[in-house]
Design a protein around this motif. Structure first.
Motif, PDB file in Angstrom:
ATOM      1  N   GLN A 292      46.338  23.537  43.954  1.00 59.37           N
ATOM      2  CA  GLN A 292      47.448  23.505  43.006  1.00 59.37           C
ATOM      3  C   GLN A 292      46.967  23.785  41.586  1.00 59.37           C
ATOM      4  O   GLN A 292      47.603  24.522  40.830  1.00 59.37           O
ATOM      5  N   ARG A 293      45.819  23.235  41.236  1.00 64.08           N
ATOM      6  CA  ARG A 293      45.263  23.465  39.896  1.00 64.08           C
ATOM      7  C   ARG A 293      44.946  24.961  39.717  1.00 64.08           C
ATOM      8  O   ARG A 293      45.224  25.541  38.675  1.00 64.08           O
ATOM      9  N   ILE A 294      44.396  25.581  40.760  1.00 58.61           N
ATOM     10  CA  ILE A 294      44.086  27.019  40.690  1.00 58.61           C
ATOM     11  C   ILE A 294      45.385  27.792  40.474  1.00 58.61           C
ATOM     12  O   ILE A 294      45.458  28.692  39.631  1.00 58.61           O
ATOM     13  N   ARG A 295      46.436  27.410  41.198  1.00 62.47           N
ATOM     14  CA  ARG A 295      47.735  28.084  41.023  1.00 62.47           C
ATOM     15  C   ARG A 295      48.293  27.858  39.626  1.00 62.47           C
ATOM     16  O   ARG A 295      48.795  28.783  38.994  1.00 62.47           O
ATOM     17  N   ASP A 296      48.203  26.636  39.124  1.00 55.22           N
ATOM     18  CA  ASP A 296      48.716  26.340  37.774  1.00 55.22           C
ATOM     19  C   ASP A 296      48.003  27.175  36.715  1.00 55.22           C
ATOM     20  O   ASP A 296      48.560  27.469  35.662  1.00 55.22           O
ATOM     21  N   LEU A 297      46.747  27.504  37.001  1.00 59.12           N
ATOM     22  CA  LEU A 297      45.982  28.306  36.045  1.00 59.12           C
ATOM     23  C   LEU A 297      46.307  29.797  36.174  1.00 59.12           C
ATOM     24  O   LEU A 297      45.780  30.625  35.439  1.00 59.12           O
ATOM     25  N   GLY A 298      47.166  30.138  37.121  1.00 52.63           N
ATOM     26  CA  GLY A 298      47.591  31.531  37.253  1.00 52.63           C
ATOM     27  C   GLY A 298      46.780  32.334  38.245  1.00 52.63           C
ATOM     28  O   GLY A 298      46.926  33.555  38.322  1.00 52.63           O
ATOM     29  N   ALA A 299      45.908  31.683  39.020  1.00 52.14           N
ATOM     30  CA  ALA A 299      45.121  32.401  40.022  1.00 52.14           C
ATOM     31  C   ALA A 299      45.652  32.064  41.416  1.00 52.14           C
ATOM     32  O   ALA A 299      46.564  31.253  41.568  1.00 52.14           O
ATOM     33  N   ILE A 300      45.068  32.705  42.430  1.00 54.22           N
ATOM     34  CA  ILE A 300      45.523  32.506  43.802  1.00 54.22           C
ATOM     35  C   ILE A 300      44.377  31.952  44.634  1.00 54.22           C
ATOM     36  O   ILE A 300      43.345  32.621  44.779  1.00 54.22           O
ATOM     37  N   PRO A 301      44.524  30.740  45.178  1.00 52.37           N
ATOM     38  CA  PRO A 301      43.432  30.203  46.010  1.00 52.37           C
ATOM     39  C   PRO A 301      43.291  31.036  47.282  1.00 52.37           C
ATOM     40  O   PRO A 301      44.295  31.379  47.904  1.00 52.37           O
ATOM     41  N   ILE A 302      42.064  31.378  47.676  1.00 54.90           N
ATOM     42  CA  ILE A 302      41.849  32.212  48.863  1.00 54.90           C
ATOM     43  C   ILE A 302      41.103  31.440  49.972  1.00 54.90           C
ATOM     44  O   ILE A 302      41.571  31.356  51.083  1.00 54.90           O
ATOM     45  N   ALA A 303      39.928  30.892  49.663  1.00 53.85           N
ATOM     46  CA  ALA A 303      39.144  30.145  50.661  1.00 53.85           C
ATOM     47  C   ALA A 303      38.833  30.983  51.899  1.00 53.85           C
ATOM     48  O   ALA A 303      39.104  30.569  53.028  1.00 53.85           O
ATOM     49  N   SER A 304      38.253  32.154  51.715  1.00 52.42           N
ATOM     50  CA  SER A 304      37.983  33.043  52.857  1.00 52.42           C
ATOM     51  C   SER A 304      36.720  32.618  53.593  1.00 52.42           C
ATOM     52  O   SER A 304      35.897  31.865  53.078  1.00 52.42           O
ATOM     53  N   SER A 305      36.558  33.172  54.794  1.00 50.10           N
ATOM     54  CA  SER A 305      35.292  33.009  55.507  1.00 50.10           C
ATOM     55  C   SER A 305      34.248  33.899  54.836  1.00 50.10           C
ATOM     56  O   SER A 305      34.584  34.815  54.076  1.00 50.10           O
ATOM     57  N   ALA A 306      32.978  33.631  55.173  1.00 48.34           N
ATOM     58  CA  ALA A 306      31.889  34.454  54.641  1.00 48.34           C
ATOM     59  C   ALA A 306      32.046  35.894  55.122  1.00 48.34           C
ATOM     60  O   ALA A 306      31.816  36.847  54.379  1.00 48.34           O
ATOM     61  N   GLU A 307      32.447  36.029  56.376  1.00 46.38           N
ATOM     62  CA  GLU A 307      32.600  37.366  56.956  1.00 46.38           C
ATOM     63  C   GLU A 307      33.676  38.169  56.226  1.00 46.38           C
ATOM     64  O   GLU A 307      33.488  39.341  55.905  1.00 46.38           O
ATOM     65  N   ASP A 308      34.795  37.519  55.935  1.00 45.61           N
ATOM     66  CA  ASP A 308      35.864  38.202  55.194  1.00 45.61           C
ATOM     67  C   ASP A 308      35.383  38.597  53.809  1.00 45.61           C
ATOM     68  O   ASP A 308      35.704  39.675  53.317  1.00 45.61           O
ATOM     69  N   LEU A 309      34.652  37.704  53.172  1.00 44.32           N
ATOM     70  CA  LEU A 309      34.135  38.038  51.843  1.00 44.32           C
ATOM     71  C   LEU A 309      33.215  39.253  51.932  1.00 44.32           C
ATOM     72  O   LEU A 309      33.261  40.143  51.081  1.00 44.32           O
ATOM     73  N   GLY A 310      32.402  39.312  52.979  1.00 46.06           N
ATOM     74  CA  GLY A 310      31.492  40.445  53.147  1.00 46.06           C
ATOM     75  C   GLY A 310      32.256  41.763  53.225  1.00 46.06           C
ATOM     76  O   GLY A 310      31.912  42.740  52.559  1.00 46.06           O
ATOM     77  N   ARG A 311      33.323  41.765  54.016  1.00 52.12           N
ATOM     78  CA  ARG A 311      34.145  42.985  54.163  1.00 52.12           C
ATOM     79  C   ARG A 311      34.814  43.339  52.832  1.00 52.12           C
ATOM     80  O   ARG A 311      34.805  44.481  52.390  1.00 52.12           O
ATOM     81  N   PHE A 312      35.403  42.327  52.213  1.00 51.87           N
ATOM     82  CA  PHE A 312      36.109  42.523  50.947  1.00 51.87           C
ATOM     83  C   PHE A 312      35.153  43.052  49.871  1.00 51.87           C
ATOM     84  O   PHE A 312      35.469  43.973  49.115  1.00 51.87           O
ATOM     85  N   TRP A 313      33.955  42.475  49.832  1.00 48.45           N
ATOM     86  CA  TRP A 313      32.943  42.856  48.832  1.00 48.45           C
ATOM     87  C   TRP A 313      32.563  44.331  48.989  1.00 48.45           C
ATOM     88  O   TRP A 313      32.506  45.076  48.009  1.00 48.45           O
ATOM     89  N   ARG A 314      32.353  44.762  50.251  1.00 49.42           N
ATOM     90  CA  ARG A 314      31.994  46.177  50.471  1.00 49.42           C
ATOM     91  C   ARG A 314      33.117  47.094  49.978  1.00 49.42           C
ATOM     92  O   ARG A 314      32.870  48.116  49.342  1.00 49.42           O
ATOM     93  N   ALA A 315      34.361  46.696  50.222  1.00 51.62           N
ATOM     94  CA  ALA A 315      35.493  47.516  49.777  1.00 51.62           C
ATOM     95  C   ALA A 315      35.547  47.544  48.244  1.00 51.62           C
ATOM     96  O   ALA A 315      35.842  48.576  47.638  1.00 51.62           O
ATOM     97  N   GLU A 316      35.250  46.410  47.612  1.00 52.06           N
ATOM     98  CA  GLU A 316      35.270  46.355  46.146  1.00 52.06           C
ATOM     99  C   GLU A 316      34.162  47.211  45.538  1.00 52.06           C
ATOM    100  O   GLU A 316      34.361  47.866  44.518  1.00 52.06           O
ATOM    101  N   LEU A 317      32.985  47.206  46.167  1.00 50.24           N
ATOM    102  CA  LEU A 317      31.892  48.054  45.681  1.00 50.24           C
ATOM    103  C   LEU A 317      32.323  49.525  45.739  1.00 50.24           C
ATOM    104  O   LEU A 317      32.106  50.285  44.799  1.00 50.24           O
ATOM    105  N   ASP A 318      32.986  49.899  46.842  1.00 47.85           N
ATOM    106  CA  ASP A 318      33.448  51.285  46.981  1.00 47.85           C
ATOM    107  C   ASP A 318      34.522  51.629  45.958  1.00 47.85           C
ATOM    108  O   ASP A 318      34.629  52.756  45.508  1.00 47.85           O
ATOM    109  N   LEU A 319      35.338  50.622  45.623  1.00 50.16           N
ATOM    110  CA  LEU A 319      36.430  50.844  44.675  1.00 50.16           C
ATOM    111  C   LEU A 319      35.900  51.031  43.251  1.00 50.16           C
ATOM    112  O   LEU A 319      36.361  51.892  42.505  1.00 50.16           O
TER     113      LEU A 319
END
Ligand code: GLU
Length: 332
Positions: A292-319
């Motif tokens: 809730q505090r993260i939301r109040d600050l205007g961000a979106i809580p994610i809490a992903s798995s390590a594997e999801d972060l790995g995939r997301f990170w590779r896509a961000e590097l490409d972007l």
């Protein structure tokens, strides 16, 4: 299978020197079973009081509470966050150092800073993506404009009076400002800080005309009227700021980006320990008060798995690679 047995099984596979390996395995398993037996540090590569620091402290406190050991935040700002990352990459891969990366240090810096003492992709291992973070264009409250259109006209009319700050060369906030200048054909002088907290102080003092920041660093100032928001960088408006348009709506259709915060450890950290940290990070961000505090600050809580972060990170590097190249911001 117990963690001890799992580690033993993995290390014993293909062992050339079974005796030695068994000893190493045993030591590692003991280490994992005891973990954590002392306090941890969380390296935050930007100044205290900024958005990265605010969210990092929330998560660190919750993880520390759950693990029964303090997670101490250490602010190591400078060189767009690469000073902090270099330090985290140098410390032992024992799970007692957590690296609080964001889009800038994990996905942009590798293309901007060509001579780092570490290799971002090789030296860090994903743990969890904690939050997605909109960015916002902020101006000093005395700038005599009401909206983005007027601000663009003002910067065109006063090219020599425009100063803008960022959390460091090559950060997403610096890139946002460069993109803004490019899209609006305006000029200005860039001043780099160790984080957006010191940059914001200068903006409020009137030294800086504008800056981009992660929304959690500005939401309170926007609400209190000490700074003014002209637009958010996301594709849609942000629920905590319903009256602030997106930059695309306000006249810059090509403008769109977002930040994210994620936890990493040094590569080589024992697997069992990384899994424990992943579980603890997810639990911390899913805690209703923290979320809730993260939301109040205007961000979106994610809490992903390590594997999801790995995939997301590779896509961000490409972007980000082509975007950095297009803005011609690489430093040698
Ligand atoms: N605004 C962040 C801070 O100073 C840094 C964000 C970034 O550069 O990506 O905490």
């Amino acid at each position: 299978m117990t963690s001890l047995r799992r580690i033993a099984a993995r290390l014993a596979t293909g062992a050339l020197m079974p005796g030695l390996l068994a000893a190493a395995t045993f030591a590692q398993a003991q280490e994992a079973a005891r973990y954590p037996d002392r306090q941890l540090r969380m390296v935050v590569p930007f100044a205290a009081g900024g958005p990265t620091d605010i969210i990092a402290r929330l998560v660190a406190a919750k993880m520390g509470e759950s693990m029964g050991r303090a997670v101490v935040v250490e602010n190591r700002g400078g060189a767009g966050g690469t000073i902090g990352a270099a330090e985290a990459a140098r410390l032992p891969a024992d799970g007692y150092t957590l690296m609080f990366h964001n889009v800038s240090t994990a996905a942009i810096a590798p293309f901007v800073y060509r001579k780092l003492t570490y290799d971002t992709v090789r030296d860090f291992t994903p743990i969890s993506r904690l939050a997605d973070v909109p960015n916002v264009l902020i101006i000093n409250r005395d700038v005599p404009v009401k909206n983005l259109k007027e601000f663009i006209a003002f910067t065109r009319a006063n090219p020599n009076r425009i100063n803008y700050g960022s959390s460091g060369i090559g950060t997403v906030l610096h890139l946002s400002a460069e993109l803004f200048k490019q899209l609006t054909s305006t000029e200005g002088t860039h001043v780099a800080y160790k984080g957006s907290a010191p940059a914001t102080a200068e903006l409020m003092a009137g030294t800086l005309t504008f800056l981009f920041d992660n929304l959690p660093g500005q939401i309170e100032g926007i609400r209190a009227g000490t700074v003014r928001a002209l637009g958010v960088t996301t594709g849609t408006r942000v629920s905590v700021l319903p009256d602030v348009p997106t930059l695309a709506e306000a006249g810059l259709p090509a403008f769109r980006n977002a930040s994210w915060f994620a936890l990493f450890v040094r590569s080589g950290t024992p697997h069992e320990i990384s899994r424990r940290l992943e579980a603890e990070a997810i639990k911390a961000v899913q805690d209703p008060t923290v979320a809730q505090r993260i939301r109040d600050l205007g961000a979106i809580p994610i809490a992903s798995s390590a594997e999801d972060l790995g995939r997301f990170w590779r896509a961000e590097l490409d972007l980000w690679r082509p975007l950095v190249e297009r803005l011609n911001l690489s430093l040698d």
